[in-house]
Each structure stands twice: as C-alpha cells, then as structure tokens.
Design an enzyme around this catalytic site. Structure first.
Site, PDB file in Angstrom:
ATOM      1  N   GLN A   1      -3.876  -1.381   9.809  1.00  0.00           N
ATOM      2  CA  GLN A   1      -3.856  -2.709   9.202  1.00  0.00           C
ATOM      3  C   GLN A   1      -4.496  -3.717  10.154  1.00  0.00           C
ATOM      4  O   GLN A   1      -4.146  -3.795  11.323  1.00  0.00           O
ATOM      5  CB  GLN A   1      -2.416  -3.126   8.884  1.00  0.00           C
ATOM      6  CG  GLN A   1      -2.296  -4.482   8.231  1.00  0.00           C
ATOM      7  CD  GLN A   1      -2.981  -4.554   6.874  1.00  0.00           C
ATOM      8  OE1 GLN A   1      -2.895  -3.612   6.091  1.00  0.00           O
ATOM      9  NE2 GLN A   1      -3.651  -5.652   6.604  1.00  0.00           N
TER      10      GLN A   1
ATOM     11  N   LYS B   1       0.828  -1.203   0.000  1.00  0.00           N
ATOM     12  CA  LYS B   1       0.000   0.000   0.000  1.00  0.00           C
ATOM     13  C   LYS B   1       0.866   1.258   0.000  1.00  0.00           C
ATOM     14  O   LYS B   1       0.545   2.247  -0.668  1.00  0.00           O
ATOM     15  CB  LYS B   1      -0.938  -0.022   1.202  1.00  0.00           C
ATOM     16  CG  LYS B   1      -2.022  -1.088   1.082  1.00  0.00           C
ATOM     17  CD  LYS B   1      -2.736  -1.330   2.396  1.00  0.00           C
ATOM     18  CE  LYS B   1      -3.739  -2.467   2.276  1.00  0.00           C
ATOM     19  NZ  LYS B   1      -4.371  -2.837   3.553  1.00  0.00           N
TER      20      LYS B   1
ATOM     21  N   ASP C   1     -10.277   4.079   5.046  1.00  0.00           N
ATOM     22  CA  ASP C   1     -10.494   2.644   4.878  1.00  0.00           C
ATOM     23  C   ASP C   1     -11.933   2.256   5.208  1.00  0.00           C
ATOM     24  O   ASP C   1     -12.329   1.104   5.059  1.00  0.00           O
ATOM     25  CB  ASP C   1      -9.524   1.861   5.769  1.00  0.00           C
ATOM     26  CG  ASP C   1      -9.348   0.418   5.331  1.00  0.00           C
ATOM     27  OD1 ASP C   1      -9.566   0.126   4.138  1.00  0.00           O
ATOM     28  OD2 ASP C   1      -8.979  -0.420   6.174  1.00  0.00           O
TER      29      ASP C   1
END
Length: 312
Positions: A120, A76, A143
């Site tokens: 994450q 990413k 996200d």
C-alpha cells in the site's frame, strides 16, 4: 460486457451531445464493469482451487497507521474474500526501515503460498519506496509497480499492468472510445499512474502528450486533446474551459471530500464522456488487482508444473 457501451440512464441518454454548443457528458461508470471483471475472476479462482487444491492468495503490506491507507487495504481484503481469493495481511509500524520492509517483501516473494503482493502506497517518507517496490518478485507484482512491469507496458509485452492505468484502458474499451489516432493528454507523471497510462495509450495507437506541473500553457495543450487523463492529485484542477468540445475525460484523481482532479460540473458541460468520482476509475483499480492475482496464481502453477515435468 466486452467492448460495449455501459447502459445509460434515460437522463444521461437525453443529455448526450447533439452539438458542441449543447453538450452534457455521459457518465463512464466503472462500478458495473468492475463487478463483471471481479465476477469472472471469482469464477476462475474457484476453478483454480478445484483444479489444484490451492486458493489464489494476495498479500497486502501496510506500513504505519494512516487511516486512509488502512481503509483501502481493508476494502481490498474484503473484496478479495468475496472473490474467493485468500488474503494475508502484514501490518508494519511506521518506524519500519527500508531494509526491514525490503526483507518482508522478499520473504513474501519467496513464499509459494502467496501469489500476489500489494504494498500500500504511499509509504512513510523515510522509506525508499522504489527500493521497496523492486523487492517484489515481478511474477507477484499484481499491482504493476516494479520497473519490470513498466517495461512490459512500455514495450507492449506480457506482464502485469499498473492497476489504475490498466483499469482506465479497460473502461475506455468498454465504452467504445476510439484510441487509434486519438490525441491523449495525460496530466501527471507518477511512475504508477501517469507514466504507465501514457504507455498503454501509446500501445493502443493513440498519440500521447505528457504534461505536468512544469508544463507551460497547460490549458492550451489540454484543449487539443480528444482524451484527457487527469492524474495530478489536485482537487478540481482541470476546468471545463480547458477542454475541447466532445473530449473524453478520465478523472483518475481522488481528493478529500470525494472530489476528483476535474471540475466535474464544468467539464460535464463540454465533454462527451466523463468518469464520475467516486464510481468511475476507482472500482476498476481493485477489479484489475483481483484479476491479476488470479493470473499470477495460474502462471505460477504452470511454472511449477513445467519444472516438475522437466525433472521426470
């Protein structure tokens, strides 16, 4: 590409369904569409930096040293760099407590140089993941993991989408899959994949059935679906015999050995369209993350400008 079929190879064209008894599904590739999304995000990031002197910035937070998670974060970050988006990396030890992680996320939320935050997941089991997610400023939740983001998706209001569900909808739209009136069966109910993708499908006027590990007669329910979204986290779980001929199959799973949640070879003989693993849903997830980071930078800049204007 906007609302148009992705180009198929001659082999795929030859294999498109002519009748329910002679079906070979076309592939819904996310790679090409994701490249277009990222290219547009890169153009916007460059224009934003030229206009404001500020580079859009994504902060990634990794807790522990899980190799797969570390690889995902690094990927990413590399994609961000290629798209002209700055990256801040925060790596915390596996023994980090919930309070320590929350404090770090709040610090990033308060940092005006950071426009988007990615935690994450999954985090180590001793951490309260929901508490950590909720420490992210909703305006930086690129996200789409906070309750604020889920509410926005559920009520079809402006806000950041969970990246994988958002990518799935974009993929369905790109392949001209009719959503209005279609029966969509979602297999899985995670708060960042199964539940939000159902909300987004509902917002597109699909009729949605949620299924999960405790659902009775699961195969019979899946067999009624025009669209199947598999997000159960079990390799080759969905069998071809479960599918209605001509169904559209979205495999959102990724298991050891580059295997999805759908038995691909079986399903491809029944479905009309199917996402491959890898190369289907995965690339769209990162593309949406980068696009929403630029969105966040633009929105935050507008807020600052408005606040300055109010003071004059």
């Amino acid at each position: 590409m906007t609302n148009a079929h992705m180009p198929l190879t001659s082999e795929e064209v030859a294999g498109r369904p002519s009748s329910p008894s002679d079906v070979t599904a076309g592939l819904m590739r996310g790679t090409e569409l994701a490249a277009e999304v990222v290219a547009k995000a890169a153009d916007r990031a460059q224009a934003f930096q030229q206009r404001t002197g500020v580079q859009p910035c994504l902060a990634t937070v990794l807790v522990g040293d899980d190799p797969a998670s570390a690889t995902y974060v690094k990927m990413k970050q590399n994609r961000s760099k290629k798209a002209g988006i700055g990256s801040v990396s925060v790596v915390l030890p596996a023994e980090t407590t919930t309070d320590e992680l929350v404090a770090q996320l709040e610090k990033l939320s308060d940092d005006p140089a950071v426009h988007g935050i990615l935690l994450q997941h999954p985090v180590p089991g001793h951490i309260d993941e929901r508490a950590a997610f909720e420490a992210i400023d909703p305006g930086k939740d690129v996200d789409g993991v906070t309750m604020h983001a889920f509410a926005a998706m559920a009520f079809d209001e402006p806000g950041f989408r969970s990246c994988t569900p958002g990518g799935i909808i974009r993929l369905l739209e790109a392949y001209d899959v009719p959503l209005a009136g279609a029966h969509a069966v979602v297999i899985g109910r995670s708060p960042i994949l199964g539940k939000p993708v159902g909300m987004l499908l509902l917002a597109s006027n699909a009729t949605v059935t949620y299924t999960h590990s405790k659902t009775r007669d699961l195969a019979d329910i899946v067999r009624t679906a025009d669209i199947v979204v598999a997000a159960v986290g079990r390799a080759n779980f969905v069998k071809g015999s479960w599918l209605k001929p001509g169904a559209v199959v979205i495999d959102a799973g990724y298991n050891e050995g580059n295997v999805g949640d759908v038995d691909f070879e079986e399903a491809r003989q029944v479905a009309s369209l199917i996402t491959p693993v890898p190369g289907g849903v995965g690339p769209m997830t990162i593309a949406l993350l980068l696009e929403q980071t630029v969105d966040a930078a633009e929105r935050q800049n507008e807020t600052v400008q408005q606040a300055e204007a109010d003071l004059t």
